[in-house]
Scaffold this motif. Structure first.
Motif, mmCIF file in Angstrom:
data_model
loop_
_atom_site.group_PDB
_atom_site.id
_atom_site.type_symbol
_atom_site.label_atom_id
_atom_site.label_comp_id
_atom_site.label_asym_id
_atom_site.label_seq_id
_atom_site.Cartn_x
_atom_site.Cartn_y
_atom_site.Cartn_z
ATOM 1 N N GLU A 2 37.280 52.764 54.949
ATOM 2 C CA GLU A 2 38.499 52.440 55.686
ATOM 3 C C GLU A 2 39.297 51.318 55.012
ATOM 4 O OE1 GLU A 2 39.779 54.003 58.179
ATOM 5 O OE2 GLU A 2 38.108 55.400 58.472
ATOM 6 N N SER B 17 39.023 48.285 55.683
ATOM 7 C CA SER B 17 39.420 47.327 56.717
ATOM 8 C C SER B 17 38.342 47.250 57.775
ATOM 9 C CB SER B 17 40.739 47.760 57.360
ATOM 10 O OG SER B 17 40.966 47.077 58.571
ATOM 11 N N ARG C 40 39.979 48.783 61.098
ATOM 12 C CA ARG C 40 39.969 50.250 61.196
ATOM 13 C C ARG C 40 38.543 50.793 61.295
ATOM 14 N NH1 ARG C 40 44.175 49.407 57.506
ATOM 15 N NH2 ARG C 40 42.810 49.765 55.711
ATOM 16 N N GLN D 80 37.371 50.451 64.862
ATOM 17 C CA GLN D 80 37.969 51.504 65.705
ATOM 18 C C GLN D 80 37.257 52.845 65.491
ATOM 19 O OE1 GLN D 80 42.056 51.334 64.442
ATOM 20 N NE2 GLN D 80 42.568 49.598 65.775
ATOM 21 N N ARG D 81 36.880 53.092 64.274
ATOM 22 C CA ARG D 81 36.236 54.371 63.941
ATOM 23 C C ARG D 81 34.858 54.500 64.576
ATOM 24 N NH1 ARG D 81 35.131 56.244 57.659
ATOM 25 N NH2 ARG D 81 33.440 57.721 58.096
ATOM 26 N N SER E 299 41.904 42.555 57.285
ATOM 27 C CA SER E 299 42.642 43.821 57.239
ATOM 28 C C SER E 299 42.453 44.543 55.920
ATOM 29 C CB SER E 299 44.140 43.553 57.478
ATOM 30 O OG SER E 299 44.324 42.981 58.761
#
Length: 292
Positions: free
Chosen positions: A16, A18, A21, A24-25, A56
């Motif tokens: 990702e 990050s 991210r 979130q995954r 990030s």
């Protein structure tokens, strides 16, 4: 020892690019994901990812690239192992041979119950003459076979004597000694056929094949209809048959043997379970009515 869960998180963050991210995954908080990567770094004593202050943008270090390569391989192996263990196991094939000249009414019901109670076993049953079944055992095409044979003719897992009797129709008409005997016969290779012919020829009696059948039911029906006489195990006689004895011109013949034979010296547990099931059915079906 490397924790697969930590390796999976490392790969997710690297893919990702990050922590945000990646979190979130995997449906976790960013701090949890960050702690897992840090724990892995502490385990190997190397910095694996370079982070900016916000988390990030992430990139792998040189050590991180090496670890990622191993991590992907380890995770792939772990996934493959899990899939192999969770996937339905291939059915164990068990091949059984039964003679065509055997009454399979109860036997087929038993085989159906055995198959239903052993979902991991695929039972394949074939019929044939005992000589054919023996050949298939020798070639490895069968695992077990129920065969008719001479008594004590080699090793077996179980065996039963078969008392043989001459049978004719219920209203059997006596044959003159000089008249050829009409025989209801199984095909060449059948031990009953051999016994009949040898007995008659030893007694100097002529004979001819009046009816031929591969099945026990066919022989039984032909005899009942009066087409001729035959030689069968005592347990296979019907109400429509008459047992013929010496005063009818038919002397007793030696017993044969029904045996369960394996193509392996030591059968496996599944084979042994099937043998036990067969024994229960056969001991009932082969019970001699003369001694029941």
């Amino acid at each position: 020892m490397l924790d697969l869960e930590l390796l999976r998180t490392l790969v997710c963050v690297a893919d990702e690019g990050s922590f945000t991210r990646a979190a979130q995954r995997v449906h976790r908080t960013q701090s949890t994901v960050s702690q897992q990567v840090r724990k892995l770094e502490q385990t190997v004593g190397k910095t694996l990812l370079l982070r900016d202050r916000t988390g990030s943008n992430v990139s792998a270090t040189e050590d991180g690239e090496v670890m990622l390569a191993y991590a992907r391989r380890l995770l792939a192996i772990a996934d493959e192992a899990e899939h192999a263990l969770m996937a339905p196991q291939a059915a164990r094939v068990l091949r059984l041979g039964i003679p065509e000249d055997f009454d399979v009414a109860r036997l087929t019901l038993l085989l159906a119950r055995f198959a239903a109670s052993h979902p991991g076993v695929r039972l394949e049953t074939a019929s044939g003459m005992s000589t054919e079944l023996r050949a298939k055992l020798g070639s490895g095409d069968l695992d077990l076979a129920l065969i008719k044979r001479e008594p004590d003719d080699g090793p077996c897992l179980a065996a039963w004597p078969e008392r043989l009797v001459w049978i004719g129709a219920k209203r059997h008409t006596a044959l003159a000694p000089h008249c050829p005997v009409p025989l209801v016969m199984f095909p060449h290779g059948c031990i009953y056929r051999k016994r009949m012919i040898y007995a008659l020829e030893s007694a100097g009696r002529a004979w001819y094949g009046a009816y031929h059948s591969h099945s026990l039911a066919g022989v039984q029906a032909a005899v009942a209809a009066g087409l001729g006489v035959s030689l069968l195990p005592a347990f296979a006689t019907l109400e429509s048959h008459q047992v013929l004895v010496a005063r009818d011109g038919f002397d007793p013949v030696p017993s044969t043997e029904l045996a369960i034979v394996s193509n392996r010296r030591v059968p496996g547990s599944i084979e042994q379970q099937l043998v036990c099931a067969l024994q229960q059915a056969i001991e009932v079906d082969t019970r001699d009515p003369a001694i029941a």
